[in-house]
Scaffold this active site. Structure first.
Site, short mmCIF file in Angstrom:
data_model
loop_
_atom_site.label_atom_id
_atom_site.label_comp_id
_atom_site.label_asym_id
_atom_site.label_seq_id
_atom_site.Cartn_x
_atom_site.Cartn_y
_atom_site.Cartn_z
CG ASP A 91 5.70 -5.45 -0.51
OD1 ASP A 91 4.50 -5.59 -0.74
OD2 ASP A 91 6.55 -5.32 -1.42
CD GLN B 161 -0.64 -6.15 -3.17
OE1 GLN B 161 -0.90 -4.98 -2.91
NE2 GLN B 161 0.56 -6.54 -3.56
CG LEU C 279 6.83 -13.87 -0.27
CD1 LEU C 279 5.38 -14.05 -0.70
CD2 LEU C 279 7.54 -15.23 -0.29
CG HIS D 80 6.77 -1.28 -1.88
ND1 HIS D 80 7.74 -0.75 -2.69
CD2 HIS D 80 5.60 -1.05 -2.51
CE1 HIS D 80 7.17 -0.21 -3.76
NE2 HIS D 80 5.87 -0.38 -3.68
P1 ATP Z 1 1.62 3.52 -7.09
O1 ATP Z 1 2.66 3.48 -6.06
O2 ATP Z 1 1.93 4.24 -8.35
O3 ATP Z 1 0.31 3.83 -6.54
P2 ATP Z 1 0.92 0.88 -7.23
O4 ATP Z 1 -0.44 1.14 -6.77
O5 ATP Z 1 1.09 0.06 -8.46
O6 ATP Z 1 1.63 2.12 -7.60
P3 ATP Z 1 2.91 0.20 -5.12
O7 ATP Z 1 2.52 0.89 -3.89
O8 ATP Z 1 4.21 0.57 -5.75
O9 ATP Z 1 1.74 0.24 -6.09
O10 ATP Z 1 2.92 -1.40 -4.82
C1 ATP Z 1 3.26 -2.35 -5.78
C2 ATP Z 1 3.07 -3.76 -5.23
O11 ATP Z 1 3.43 -4.69 -6.25
C3 ATP Z 1 3.94 -4.12 -4.03
O12 ATP Z 1 3.28 -5.05 -3.22
C4 ATP Z 1 5.15 -4.80 -4.69
O13 ATP Z 1 5.82 -5.72 -3.84
C5 ATP Z 1 4.48 -5.53 -5.82
N1 ATP Z 1 5.40 -5.78 -6.94
C6 ATP Z 1 5.99 -4.85 -7.74
N2 ATP Z 1 6.76 -5.46 -8.67
C7 ATP Z 1 6.66 -6.79 -8.46
C8 ATP Z 1 7.21 -7.95 -9.08
N3 ATP Z 1 8.03 -7.86 -10.12
N4 ATP Z 1 6.88 -9.16 -8.57
C9 ATP Z 1 6.07 -9.28 -7.53
N5 ATP Z 1 5.51 -8.23 -6.90
C10 ATP Z 1 5.79 -7.00 -7.35
#
Ligand code: ATP
Length: 341
Positions: A284, A98, A282, A306
């Site tokens: 975000d 990403q 999708l 998000h």
């Molecule tokens: P943290 O917040 O602990 O730093 P992180 O770095 O894993 O955790 P987040 O900021 O929560 O990340 O972002 C997670 C990303 O993954 C977002 O873009 C979210 O849309 C995506 N995501 C989470 N679960 C799914 C899923 N089941 N399918 C597709 N995308 C997902």
């Protein structure tokens, strides 16, 4: 200056800030990184994002250390090439992608990125979400990339590998995506690494029961996959003419197969209840690539924290370029493209 507590206060703010910084050449300072999380600061996955971004654009990154809650990132020119980054844990490779994809996809030469880490992680997109849901929509805006899953990686051992080929930039196209179109099909897949076959059978049965899918209508696959440690995931997907959704449940030691399946069922049920083509995750993940390209408009099932965090972040770089409004079908989102910014 970006407050890392903005919106949902998670790691995605950092990854998107890196992507926007690389693409625009504008540096940033982020404070309170992952402020809302139990263990704030840079974890291995986030640190790999920072180091990888720095390598790709020759940036200086002050504060790039495990646990750091501040980062000053000063980018240089983004360079196409063949890169390999190892997270060194089961941290999510899709999340590192990403951070890197939007900037590399703007170059006039192709790139290849190899990433080592987790490929099926809790709270992150699984590899199949990227290949089946995200990349097809990005292809419509002119961002062409393919992802090959070389080896699966699960928590806690990691060691999965993906290879992403990013094509040289083509002219950007504006996205217009308000309809799903005709339903093309659905599927359910259980992935097993060192986990008994009957776990996969129970997961497939529970997904079918939860979604009312008959054996005749929806094909199932139970696959033994290669991985350096044990792991399990179940994937449920539905495909339409113009869009699709793929949800997953990730197995853990001691977690019953039916609970793993219930997670995949919940996500897909939410999508099937609506008519909007773009699902929650999708949505975000589209905002930054769209803003860096020709923009567009789409309808999504929900406007998540998000997505709101992405809107606020885009606001700091470009002003009010992402605008959600509530409609009967969900949320209508308009994004202005700033290609060339
Ligand atoms: P943290 O917040 O602990 O730093 P992180 O770095 O894993 O955790 P987040 O900021 O929560 O990340 O972002 C997670 C990303 O993954 C977002 O873009 C979210 O849309 C995506 N995501 C989470 N679960 C799914 C899923 N089941 N399918 C597709 N995308 C997902």
């Amino acid at each position: 200056v970006i407050d890392g507590a903005l919106g949902h206060g998670g790691g995605q703010l950092l990854r998107s800030a890196l992507a926007l910084s690389m693409a625009t050449g504008r540096g940033f300072e982020m404070t309170a990184i992952r402020a809302a999380r139990k263990k704030p600061g840079l974890m291995r996955q986030h640190l790999t994002c920072v180091r990888a971004a720095a390598a790709v654009c020759g940036a200086t990154a002050l504060g790039a250390a495990l646990g750091s809650t501040t980062l000053t990132f000063s980018p240089g020119p983004v360079m196409a090439g063949a890169y390999r980054f190892d997270i060194g844990s089961a941290g999510g490779t899709m999340l590192v992608l990403q951070a890197l994809l939007p900037a590399l996809a703007r170059l006039e030469a192709p790139s290849t990125i190899t990433l080592i880490g987790g490929t099926h992680n809790p709270l992150a997109p699984p590899a199949e979400f990227i290949t089946d849901v995200l990349l097809p929509v990005l292809a419509r805006i002119g961002l062409r990339a393919t992802l090959r899953l070389v080896r699966h990686g699960f928590v806690p051992a990691g060691g999965g590998e993906i290879v992403v080929e990013i094509a040289a930039a083509a002219p950007w196209q504006r996205l217009v995506l308000h309809e799903r179109g005709a339903r093309r099909g659905a599927s359910v897949r259980a992935l097993l690494a060192g986990v008994p076959y009957d776990v996969g059978q129970r997961e497939v049965a529970a997904v079918r029961a939860g979604l009312g899918w008959s054996e005749a209508d929806v094909p199932a696959q139970i696959a033994q996959v290669e991985s350096i440690g044990p792991g399990n995931a179940v994937l449920a997907s539905v495909t339409y003419e113009h869009a699709g959704e793929l949800t997953c449940g990730i197995g853990e030691r001691g977690r019953p197969a039916e609970q793993v399946a219930a997670e995949a069922v919940r996500g897909l049920r939410d999508y099937l209840r609506c008519t909007a083509p773009v699902g929650e995750h999708l949505c975000d993940q589209l905002l930054v690539p769209l803003a860096l390209a020709a923009g567009g408009e789409f309808t999504t099932t929900t406007w998540s924290p998000h997505a709101e965090a992405q809107r606020l972040l885009l606001g700091l770089f470009f002003g009010d370029v992402a605008r959600p409004t509530r409609t009967e079908a969900g949320w209508r989102v308009e994004v202005d493209g700033v290609a060339g910014a």
